[in-house]
Design a protein around this motif. Structure first.
Motif, PDB file in Angstrom:
ATOM      1  N   LEU A 106      27.162  59.185  40.050  1.00  0.00           N
ATOM      2  CA  LEU A 106      28.187  59.670  40.430  1.00  0.00           C
ATOM      3  C   LEU A 106      29.763  59.306  40.725  1.00  0.00           C
ATOM      4  O   LEU A 106      29.514  57.848  40.751  1.00  0.00           O
ATOM      5  CB  LEU A 106      27.674  59.326  42.797  1.00  0.00           C
ATOM      6  N   THR A 112      23.763  67.760  43.691  1.00  0.00           N
ATOM      7  CA  THR A 112      24.674  66.726  44.324  1.00  0.00           C
ATOM      8  C   THR A 112      24.165  66.237  45.143  1.00  0.00           C
ATOM      9  O   THR A 112      22.989  65.373  45.861  1.00  0.00           O
ATOM     10  CB  THR A 112      25.823  67.386  45.785  1.00  0.00           C
ATOM     11  N   ALA A 113      25.446  64.777  45.596  1.00  0.00           N
ATOM     12  CA  ALA A 113      24.726  63.891  46.338  1.00  0.00           C
ATOM     13  C   ALA A 113      24.282  63.503  47.761  1.00  0.00           C
ATOM     14  O   ALA A 113      22.615  63.573  47.978  1.00  0.00           O
ATOM     15  CB  ALA A 113      26.104  63.212  46.652  1.00  0.00           C
ATOM     16  N   GLY A 166      30.669  60.643  45.733  1.00  0.00           N
ATOM     17  CA  GLY A 166      28.704  61.082  46.360  1.00  0.00           C
ATOM     18  C   GLY A 166      28.144  59.843  46.629  1.00  0.00           C
ATOM     19  O   GLY A 166      27.193  60.148  47.510  1.00  0.00           O
ATOM     20  N   SER A 185      24.439  71.279  51.813  1.00  0.00           N
ATOM     21  CA  SER A 185      25.931  70.469  50.870  1.00  0.00           C
ATOM     22  C   SER A 185      26.905  71.525  51.266  1.00  0.00           C
ATOM     23  O   SER A 185      27.376  72.229  51.306  1.00  0.00           O
ATOM     24  CB  SER A 185      25.433  70.223  49.348  1.00  0.00           C
TER      25      SER A 185
END
Lengths: 463, 199
Positions: A211, A179-180, A215, A444
């Protein structure tokens, strides 16, 4: 030569520029909260000054507020005084405020974007370092201290030295489960907590373009953890679509859009520094130490300080392992967790809650583990309840709370106790950050949810 | 703001890097609505340790904190500056400061001096050898002097002038109100406003 996005926005806001002096920068929006504003308002009163632009100012309550029983009087009298002081100051100076119980109360950096008052090409400040979050919209947004809060209240400007510009290019495609948050943790581990010092970082590349706005906010949010003045992402269709229909979206949409579309770094512009990162290679990332730069892929093991050549870093790693109660060589996935915190301006938005709920659906959190789910704002909470996410969390055995900063900084009663270990979707793993003696691993929302189920640091792939 | 021209005092060696603002003053101490009294929270997690440098008798009178690199990272809380000032520090020396902390310190009159890491290490050794060592931080000449050592530091002319005159930053900007008015007159109408409230 062309200009970088940061240069364009900066130059559009210079009120006065003089040789040997910092630029006087116009500020389009100031966000206010209870912890860093009281002394600023006091300063105004003492000097007989007014707030120049109440219509470019907005306040909410977040840092110090309880996340349970929010409509009862606040138990801690000092906390109560701080909240009451903000409410009185907002009234006295004519500033819009969203208080506990209000539909638009929440973490200040969640509230701005969801109201649509965070827009491309703006300058935004707040007495909070995570103001960098708003950079996701292509705005120059940075945290300031209380003296500067007062300065902006009085003048709507800030004397500021022009920062240098850095590009971080992230090309490629994230693997499932990455993920971001993992991108930004990997960046900080790469450049260090001081790597961004003096710079505005512009995040670029295909992995960034792919994204969502949420994000992008997660990435820009933690720019400060790399020491940067601000983080920035050029606005694009994703940005425009996000703002469209929000309460404070521009009435003259076409005029705004024409300007927004000019906000990009010119092809021939030069950054002071460029760094490349390959998104294909990224894995879920977690921190093992006591600063956000002390992180590794979750598949790794606690590092051995003896292997670190730099003496400062080695000393810091030794102290971190001692504080964290960790042995060198321990696989990160073997680390047992007491508390999982899902929330904060980094990962307390609706997509974060959805992602975690998706993992937790129909499952139970590990016995003895506690999980706090704290939506970033009341609107996020309402949306989550509309989607039934609250039930997913409650059925799994988690606590479903009201909006606020909560355990991210442990200023309200949501704290870790001595030796208690958390997996936290927040932004700082400093010693004592989440409560005196508490031990924090930054993760995350996906890792947080998987960890809650297994009881040890885990990714959804481990389930 | 009090003028800062020169300070003579003794040093406190804080041999740690990445001293973040949560170490300088944890969030639970940030609830006051005044600018004073924050010394009780300064380095609070470390104050229980009798070996911690501020607990050692020899360093009790120190007014110049000499810290490791990346001092003041983390939150924007100006309370970190106030806590150091309320405790009695006038100067902090480090090889690297976090940007926001640096900005806050120079607005509040706590002089933050950047010296090369070698100079910081030499200063640590000198202070530990003699905790009463007299250190002079001279903003006029932009130097730090102790024994027969003089090290120059950089600080931009504008900030130096403001600190030496003890000038109120807001007062200075308010003299530029004509420029602000002119800027606002040209500001595009599509820029968002928080008032009137739209839901």
């Amino acid at each position: 030569m062309g200009k970088t996005l940061a240069q364009k926005i900066w130059e559009d806001h210079v009120v006065r520029s003089a040789e040997g002096e910092p630029d006087l920068l116009y500020i389009d929006l100031q966000l206010i909260h209870e912890v860093t504003s009281a002394q600023a308002f006091d300063g105004l009163r003492l000097a007989g000054r007014k707030v120049r632009r109440p219509d470019l100012t907005i306040a909410t309550e977040d840092h110090n507020t309880p996340t349970i029983d929010i409509l009862k009087p606040i138990a801690d009298p000092i906390s109560k005084l701080q909240i009451d002081t903000l409410r009185n100051n907002a009234k006295e100076f004519g500033i819009r405020i969203h208080s506990l119980g209000d539909a638009d109360q929440g973490v200040v950096h969640v509230v701005g974007p969801q109201l649509g008052i965070t827009q491309p090409g703006m300058t935004i400040v707040c007495g909070d370092s995570h103001t960098s979050t708003h950079g996701a919209f292509g705005a120059i947004a940075f945290g300031i201290g209380t003296s500067e809060v007062e300065h902006v209240l009085a003048t709507q400007t800030l004397p500021s030295k022009r920062p240098k510009t850095m590009a971080i290019n992230i090309e490629g495609t994230l693997k499932t489960g990455v993920t971001a948050k993992d991108i930004i943790l990997a960046i900080i581990a790469k450049i260090g907590t001081g790597g961004g010092q003096g710079y505005i970082i512009e995040y670029r590349g295909s992995a960034i373009r792919a994204l969502s706005m949420e994000g992008r906010m997660t990435i820009c949010n933690m720019s400060i953890e790399a020491g940067a003045r601000a983080g920035l992402i050029a606005p694009d269709q994703t940005t425009f679509d996000y703002i469209k229909g929000k309460p404070h979206a521009p009435e003259d949409w076409d005029a705004a859009l024409t300007y927004w579309k000019s906000l990009y770094t010119d092809a021939d512009a030069k950054f002071d520094l460029e760094i490349d990162l390959n998104a294909d290679e990224l894995e879920p990332f977690v921190t093992w130490g006591t600063n956000p730069g002390q992180g590794l892929p979750l598949s790794g093991a606690v590092p051995n300080p003896a292997d670190i050549s730099d003496s400062e870093e080695r000393g810091a790693a030794e102290r971190a392992l001692q504080y964290m109660g960790l042995e060198a060589g321990t696989p990160l996935k073997k680390i047992a967790i007491d508390t999982v915190f899902l929330g904060s301006c980094t990962n307390g938005r609706i997509e974060d809650l959805r992602a975690a709920a998706d993992i937790l659906k129909g499952k139970k959190i590990a016995p003895k583990l506690r999980m706090l789910v704290v939506p970033g704002s009341e609107r996020v909470r309402q949306q989550a309840m509309k989607e039934g996410l609250d039930k997913v969390f409650l059925d799994a055995g988690a606590e479903w709370r009201n909006a606020g900063c909560s355990m991210c900084l442990g200023m309200n009663p949501d704290q870790l106790s001595v030796g208690e270990r958390s997996a936290s979707t927040s932004n700082r793993n400093f010693e004592g950050r989440q409560g005196k003696g508490g031990r924090t691993h930054l993760v995350s929302p996906l890792v947080a949810a998987a960890t809650a189920i297994r009881g040890t640091l885990s990714s959804p792939a481990d389930l | 703001m009090e003028k800062f021209i020169k300070h003579v005092g003794s040093g406190v060696p804080l041999r740690r890097s990445n001293v973040d603002t949560d170490q300088i003053i944890p969030a639970v101490y940030l609830k006051r609505v005044t600018r004073s009294g924050f010394e009780d929270g300064l380095f609070s997690a470390w104050r229980n340790d009798p070996d911690f440098v501020l607990n050692q008798e020899a360093y009790k009178k120190g007014t110049i904190l000499v810290a490791g690199p990346e001092f003041g990272t983390g939150s924007s809380r100006e309370h970190a500056v106030w806590a150091l000032q309320n405790y009695g520090f006038k100067v902090v020396i480090s090889s690297r400061f976090a940007d926001i902390f640096r900005g806050n310190s120079l607005k509040s009159g706590l002089l933050t001096v950047v010296l090369p890491q070698e100079s910081v290490e030499a200063l640590w050794i000198a202070i530990e050898a003699d905790p009463s060592l007299e250190i002079t931080v001279d903003l006029d000449s932009r130097t730090v002097t102790y024994s027969d050592v003089t090290v120059a530091f950089e600080l931009d002319d504008y900030t130096r002038w403001r600190l030496m005159e003890g000038l109120d930053d807001i007062g200075l900007t308010l003299k530029q109100t004509d420029f602000i008015d002119a800027f606002e007159a040209k500001r595009p109408a599509y820029k968002p406003k928080t008032l009137p409230i739209r839901i």
